[in-house]
Design an enzyme around this catalytic site. Structure first.
Site, PDB file in Angstrom:
ATOM      1  N   VAL A  86       0.845  -1.198   0.000  1.00 24.45           N
ATOM      2  CA  VAL A  86       0.000   0.000   0.000  1.00 24.45           C
ATOM      3  C   VAL A  86       0.881   1.249   0.000  1.00 24.45           C
ATOM      4  CG1 VAL A  86      -1.826   1.270   1.189  1.00 24.45           C
ATOM      5  CG2 VAL A  86      -1.820  -1.246   1.229  1.00 24.45           C
ATOM      6  N   LYS A  87       0.708   2.052  -1.018  1.00 26.48           N
ATOM      7  CA  LYS A  87       1.520   3.262  -1.210  1.00 26.48           C
ATOM      8  C   LYS A  87       0.770   4.472  -0.640  1.00 26.48           C
ATOM      9  CE  LYS A  87       4.282   5.198  -5.009  1.00 26.48           C
ATOM     10  NZ  LYS A  87       4.439   5.143  -6.490  1.00 26.48           N
ATOM     11  N   ILE A  88       1.419   5.162   0.305  1.00 25.82           N
ATOM     12  CA  ILE A  88       0.766   6.219   1.086  1.00 25.82           C
ATOM     13  C   ILE A  88       1.573   7.511   0.992  1.00 25.82           C
ATOM     14  CG2 ILE A  88      -0.039   6.846   3.402  1.00 25.82           C
ATOM     15  CD1 ILE A  88       0.185   3.846   4.098  1.00 25.82           C
TER      16      ILE A  88
END
Length: 217
Positions: A86-88
């Site tokens: 998951v890229k945040i």
């Protein structure tokens, strides 16, 4: 150093995978749009298609900028495939979301990092990867590689497990300098990776070998 390719183009991903050196993929909504992949359903399917090609981690970016939205999106993305990271974004709610996912055992990539302080926060929140943007800093006459060196020192000082993922890598020299500094991962275009293959002495040497071989036939 791990090699990730930064694209949503499946043909380029297959080509990089075929080289035998690909460790993962990063992508984002802009790269998706470049390939004509728009709309939530198509984007989610495309992430799965990428995971089916590569063996390593695939970063999938959330669009929300609030904590609740990031959690909802991130959990849905993580459920798509075991390889999804998951890229945040590196914002306050992003750090909070990173901690949430870290506690849940979900891999994260904190992106849009431009300072050592931001990198420190990402590591404290348990990020799997932290992405400083080398090329974009170079664009504004700031030393992108120097930032990576600072982060490497800080992470080594305290034994953080967060991996430095050098992003916005644009050429072969970026790759080599990131390797010298100690970046754990680089992500860039296929052209930059393939640029490492090239050397005029390799070409001339091979040509001479083949020419000498032909003399005996």
């Amino acid at each position: 150093m791990k090699f990730f390719i930064d694209t949503a183009n499946l043909d380029q991903i297959r080509e990089a995978q075929a080289l035998g050196i690909l460790d993962g993929v990063t992508t984002n909504p802009s790269l998706m749009a470049k390939e004509g992949i728009t709309g939530e359903a198509k984007i989610l399917k495309h992430y799965v298609d990428i995971c089916d090609i590569v063996d390593g981690d695939v970063s999938a970016e959330v669009i929300s900028t609030d904590y609740e939205g990031m959690i909802k999106e991130g959990e849905a993305l993580a459920a798509l495939h075991p390889q999804i990271v998951v890229k945040i974004p590196m914002i306050k709610d992003g750090v909070k979301a990173c901690k949430y996912f870290s506690d849940k055992g979900i891999k994260t990539n904190v992106t849009l990092v431009f300072s050592a302080g931001q990198a420190l926060l990402a590591a404290k929140a348990g990020a799997t990867y932290m992405s400083p943007f080398v090329g974009r800093l170079d664009d504004i006459s700031t030393d992108g590689l120097g930032l990576i060196a600072e982060i490497r020192l800080i992470y080594d000082n305290y034994g953080f497990d967060t991996q430095i993922l050098a992003a916005s890598v644009r050429n072969t020299m970026h790759i080599m300098n990131c390797a010298k500094i100690g970046s754990d991962v680089m992500t860039g275009p296929l052209s930059a990776i393939e640029g490492l293959l090239k050397h005029p002495l390799t070409d001339s040497g091979l040509a001479q070998f083949l020419k000498d071989y032909q003399k005996g036939n």
